[in-house]
Scaffold this motif. Structure first.
Motif, PDB file in Angstrom:
ATOM      1  N   CYS A  51       0.826  -1.209   0.000  1.00  0.00           N
ATOM      2  CA  CYS A  51       0.000   0.000   0.000  1.00  0.00           C
ATOM      3  C   CYS A  51       0.860   1.258   0.000  1.00  0.00           C
ATOM      4  O   CYS A  51       0.667   2.156  -0.821  1.00  0.00           O
ATOM      5  N   GLY A  52       1.812   1.335   0.921  1.00  0.00           N
ATOM      6  CA  GLY A  52       2.614   2.544   1.068  1.00  0.00           C
ATOM      7  C   GLY A  52       3.566   2.819  -0.073  1.00  0.00           C
ATOM      8  O   GLY A  52       3.992   3.965  -0.266  1.00  0.00           O
ATOM      9  N   GLY A  53       3.896   1.800  -0.856  1.00  0.00           N
ATOM     10  CA  GLY A  53       4.849   2.003  -1.950  1.00  0.00           C
ATOM     11  C   GLY A  53       4.218   2.221  -3.303  1.00  0.00           C
ATOM     12  O   GLY A  53       4.924   2.245  -4.319  1.00  0.00           O
ATOM     13  N   PHE A  54       2.899   2.410  -3.347  1.00  0.00           N
ATOM     14  CA  PHE A  54       2.221   2.513  -4.646  1.00  0.00           C
ATOM     15  C   PHE A  54       2.364   3.911  -5.253  1.00  0.00           C
ATOM     16  O   PHE A  54       2.248   4.920  -4.561  1.00  0.00           O
ATOM     17  N   LYS A  55       2.619   3.935  -6.563  1.00  0.00           N
ATOM     18  CA  LYS A  55       2.606   5.169  -7.349  1.00  0.00           C
ATOM     19  C   LYS A  55       1.960   4.851  -8.698  1.00  0.00           C
ATOM     20  O   LYS A  55       2.258   3.828  -9.313  1.00  0.00           O
ATOM     21  N   GLY A  56       1.087   5.722  -9.126  1.00  0.00           N
ATOM     22  CA  GLY A  56       0.406   5.476 -10.392  1.00  0.00           C
ATOM     23  C   GLY A  56       0.035   6.778 -11.083  1.00  0.00           C
ATOM     24  O   GLY A  56       0.341   7.877 -10.611  1.00  0.00           O
ATOM     25  N   LYS A  57      -0.637   6.653 -12.216  1.00  0.00           N
ATOM     26  CA  LYS A  57      -1.083   7.833 -12.960  1.00  0.00           C
ATOM     27  C   LYS A  57      -2.300   7.466 -13.791  1.00  0.00           C
ATOM     28  O   LYS A  57      -2.526   6.300 -14.134  1.00  0.00           O
ATOM     29  N   THR A  58      -3.088   8.468 -14.077  1.00  0.00           N
ATOM     30  CA  THR A  58      -4.240   8.296 -14.959  1.00  0.00           C
ATOM     31  C   THR A  58      -4.116   9.267 -16.125  1.00  0.00           C
ATOM     32  O   THR A  58      -3.634  10.394 -15.949  1.00  0.00           O
ATOM     33  N   GLU A  59      -4.505   8.827 -17.296  1.00  0.00           N
ATOM     34  CA  GLU A  59      -4.339   9.630 -18.512  1.00  0.00           C
ATOM     35  C   GLU A  59      -5.675   9.801 -19.221  1.00  0.00           C
ATOM     36  O   GLU A  59      -6.498   8.882 -19.262  1.00  0.00           O
ATOM     37  N   ILE A  60      -5.865  10.992 -19.759  1.00  0.00           N
ATOM     38  CA  ILE A  60      -7.013  11.238 -20.628  1.00  0.00           C
ATOM     39  C   ILE A  60      -6.514  11.864 -21.924  1.00  0.00           C
ATOM     40  O   ILE A  60      -5.456  12.501 -21.964  1.00  0.00           O
ATOM     41  N   LEU A  61      -7.273  11.646 -22.963  1.00  0.00           N
ATOM     42  CA  LEU A  61      -6.947  12.203 -24.288  1.00  0.00           C
ATOM     43  C   LEU A  61      -7.821  13.421 -24.535  1.00  0.00           C
ATOM     44  O   LEU A  61      -9.048  13.353 -24.403  1.00  0.00           O
ATOM     45  N   VAL A  62      -7.189  14.526 -24.884  1.00  0.00           N
ATOM     46  CA  VAL A  62      -7.891  15.796 -25.051  1.00  0.00           C
ATOM     47  C   VAL A  62      -7.767  16.256 -26.496  1.00  0.00           C
ATOM     48  O   VAL A  62      -6.664  16.281 -27.061  1.00  0.00           O
ATOM     49  N   GLY A  63      -8.900  16.633 -27.073  1.00  0.00           N
ATOM     50  CA  GLY A  63      -8.918  17.171 -28.428  1.00  0.00           C
ATOM     51  C   GLY A  63      -9.521  18.564 -28.457  1.00  0.00           C
ATOM     52  O   GLY A  63     -10.406  18.881 -27.660  1.00  0.00           O
ATOM     53  N   CYS A  64      -9.045  19.387 -29.389  1.00  0.00           N
ATOM     54  CA  CYS A  64      -9.529  20.766 -29.503  1.00  0.00           C
ATOM     55  C   CYS A  64     -10.247  20.927 -30.838  1.00  0.00           C
ATOM     56  O   CYS A  64      -9.590  21.116 -31.882  1.00  0.00           O
ATOM     57  N   PRO A  65     -11.599  20.829 -30.862  1.00  0.00           N
ATOM     58  CA  PRO A  65     -12.341  20.919 -32.125  1.00  0.00           C
ATOM     59  C   PRO A  65     -12.098  22.223 -32.875  1.00  0.00           C
ATOM     60  O   PRO A  65     -12.046  22.242 -34.105  1.00  0.00           O
ATOM     61  N   LYS A  66     -11.913  23.322 -32.131  1.00  0.00           N
ATOM     62  CA  LYS A  66     -11.723  24.616 -32.797  1.00  0.00           C
ATOM     63  C   LYS A  66     -10.380  24.702 -33.492  1.00  0.00           C
ATOM     64  O   LYS A  66     -10.234  25.361 -34.521  1.00  0.00           O
ATOM     65  N   GLU A  67      -9.379  24.030 -32.916  1.00  0.00           N
ATOM     66  CA  GLU A  67      -8.032  24.095 -33.488  1.00  0.00           C
ATOM     67  C   GLU A  67      -7.797  22.989 -34.506  1.00  0.00           C
ATOM     68  O   GLU A  67      -6.895  23.087 -35.334  1.00  0.00           O
ATOM     69  N   GLY A  68      -8.592  21.915 -34.428  1.00  0.00           N
ATOM     70  CA  GLY A  68      -8.443  20.817 -35.371  1.00  0.00           C
ATOM     71  C   GLY A  68      -7.154  20.039 -35.215  1.00  0.00           C
ATOM     72  O   GLY A  68      -6.713  19.372 -36.147  1.00  0.00           O
ATOM     73  N   SER A  69      -6.542  20.121 -34.041  1.00  0.00           N
ATOM     74  CA  SER A  69      -5.272  19.421 -33.806  1.00  0.00           C
ATOM     75  C   SER A  69      -5.532  18.000 -33.318  1.00  0.00           C
ATOM     76  O   SER A  69      -6.653  17.627 -32.969  1.00  0.00           O
ATOM     77  N   ASP A  70      -4.463  17.194 -33.316  1.00  0.00           N
ATOM     78  CA  ASP A  70      -4.580  15.824 -32.840  1.00  0.00           C
ATOM     79  C   ASP A  70      -4.792  15.795 -31.335  1.00  0.00           C
ATOM     80  O   ASP A  70      -4.470  16.752 -30.608  1.00  0.00           O
ATOM     81  N   ASN A  71      -5.320  14.675 -30.867  1.00  0.00           N
ATOM     82  CA  ASN A  71      -5.526  14.508 -29.428  1.00  0.00           C
ATOM     83  C   ASN A  71      -4.192  14.507 -28.691  1.00  0.00           C
ATOM     84  O   ASN A  71      -3.195  13.968 -29.166  1.00  0.00           O
ATOM     85  N   LYS A  72      -4.185  15.132 -27.542  1.00  0.00           N
ATOM     86  CA  LYS A  72      -2.988  15.167 -26.713  1.00  0.00           C
ATOM     87  C   LYS A  72      -3.285  14.532 -25.363  1.00  0.00           C
ATOM     88  O   LYS A  72      -4.414  14.570 -24.876  1.00  0.00           O
ATOM     89  N   THR A  73      -2.245  13.957 -24.751  1.00  0.00           N
ATOM     90  CA  THR A  73      -2.410  13.218 -23.493  1.00  0.00           C
ATOM     91  C   THR A  73      -2.211  14.140 -22.300  1.00  0.00           C
ATOM     92  O   THR A  73      -1.214  14.855 -22.209  1.00  0.00           O
ATOM     93  N   ILE A  74      -3.170  14.105 -21.389  1.00  0.00           N
ATOM     94  CA  ILE A  74      -3.105  14.848 -20.126  1.00  0.00           C
ATOM     95  C   ILE A  74      -2.964  13.816 -19.012  1.00  0.00           C
ATOM     96  O   ILE A  74      -3.749  12.865 -18.931  1.00  0.00           O
ATOM     97  N   THR A  75      -1.972  13.998 -18.149  1.00  0.00           N
ATOM     98  CA  THR A  75      -1.646  12.995 -17.134  1.00  0.00           C
ATOM     99  C   THR A  75      -1.730  13.579 -15.726  1.00  0.00           C
ATOM    100  O   THR A  75      -1.302  14.708 -15.490  1.00  0.00           O
TER     101      THR A  75
END
Length: 258
Positions: A51-75
């Motif tokens: 329990c005490g030694g756990f480290k993790g992360k969660t990621e979501i993919l974000v897209g900007c419809p107005k900019e038309g760019s590819d999805n970027k990862t937010i962590t």
């Protein structure tokens, strides 16, 4: 009549003489009382380490419809003691993806009380097991001849069994909430994802080690609960079934526990 100070000094002197007569005797580890205590010591290590030694992360993919760019990862990175409300999102190398400062966005919930209670209690159990094993194998005669030490050991065993149940149950509930707070439901909690930003869940670190910590918590409860009987047999509360039977040769009954 001897003064209280003189009697106190005598008791301290006798205790000092007994404590100085350390004799290593591994035979108690072959008996249920000592062997189960050894298992409790090992299980407590796994409990607080997983329990005490756990480290993790969660990621979501974000897209900007107005900019038309590819999805970027937010962590968002998180770990023990699981103050998720302090775990902010980061986007590398661009901090302001879709014109949003993602550092202001955090996970939901604070589960530090349950996690710290569980880990702290497991550490105390670890230390107590060391002291108890030292008493069993180094001062066997002192433990058996004393009326107070087995009784203290018995009371501690009962209290530890109850606290293992309470701390593990609380931690198991907190772990369930942590999984929800770092899983797919996070999309519904992020404000930018509700206002023009396309968000989709990416991934989250496996929490297998945290599941193991819960298993070891309940395993510890079973071990301590089972060992209560063997500790009870060492106390003055236990009445051997053969009290009415003749004593062994020399008039000395065999030990009831270890």
């Amino acid at each position: 009549m001897a003064s209280p100070v003189y009697l106190f000094r005598q008791r301290v002197s006798r205790l000092g003489q007994r404590m100085s007569s350390f004799q290593l005797n591994l035979n108690p580890l072959k008996e249920p009382l000592g062997f189960i205590k050894l298992l409790e010591w090992i299980a407590s290590i796994f409990a607080f380490a997983t329990c005490g030694g756990f480290k993790g992360k969660t990621e979501i993919l974000v897209g900007c419809p107005k900019e038309g760019s590819d999805n970027k990862t937010i962590t968002a990175s998180f770990g023990y003691p699981f103050r998720l409300n302090e775990a902010s999102f980061m986007a590398l190398p661009d901090v302001n993806v879709c014109g949003i400062d993602w550092k202001t966005q955090v996970l939901i919930g604070d589960y530090s009380s349950s996690a710290q209670f569980y880990v702290t209690f497991a550490v105390f159990v670890f230390l107590y097991c060391i002291a108890a094993l030292l008493l069993y194998v180094g001062y066997t005669n002192l433990y058996r001849d004393s009326r107070k030490l087995p009784m203290v050991d018995f009371v501690v065993t009962l209290v530890a069994t109850f606290l293992w149940l309470v701390s593990t149950s609380a931690w198991a509930k907190a772990l369930t909430d942590i999984k929800l707070a770092t899983g797919h439901n996070i999309i519904q909690e992020l404000t930018p994802c509700k206002h023009g930003v396309t968000c989709s869940f990416g991934s989250v670190t496996s929490m297998g080690s945290l599941n193991v910590s819960v298993i070891f918590g309940f395993l510890n409860m079973i071990l301590w609960g089972g060992n209560a009987w063997f500790v009870y047999k060492e106390t003055s509360l236990h009445s051997p079934s053969n009290t009415s039977a003749p004593h062994t040769q020399g008039g000395i009954s065999p030990p009831t526990g270890m």
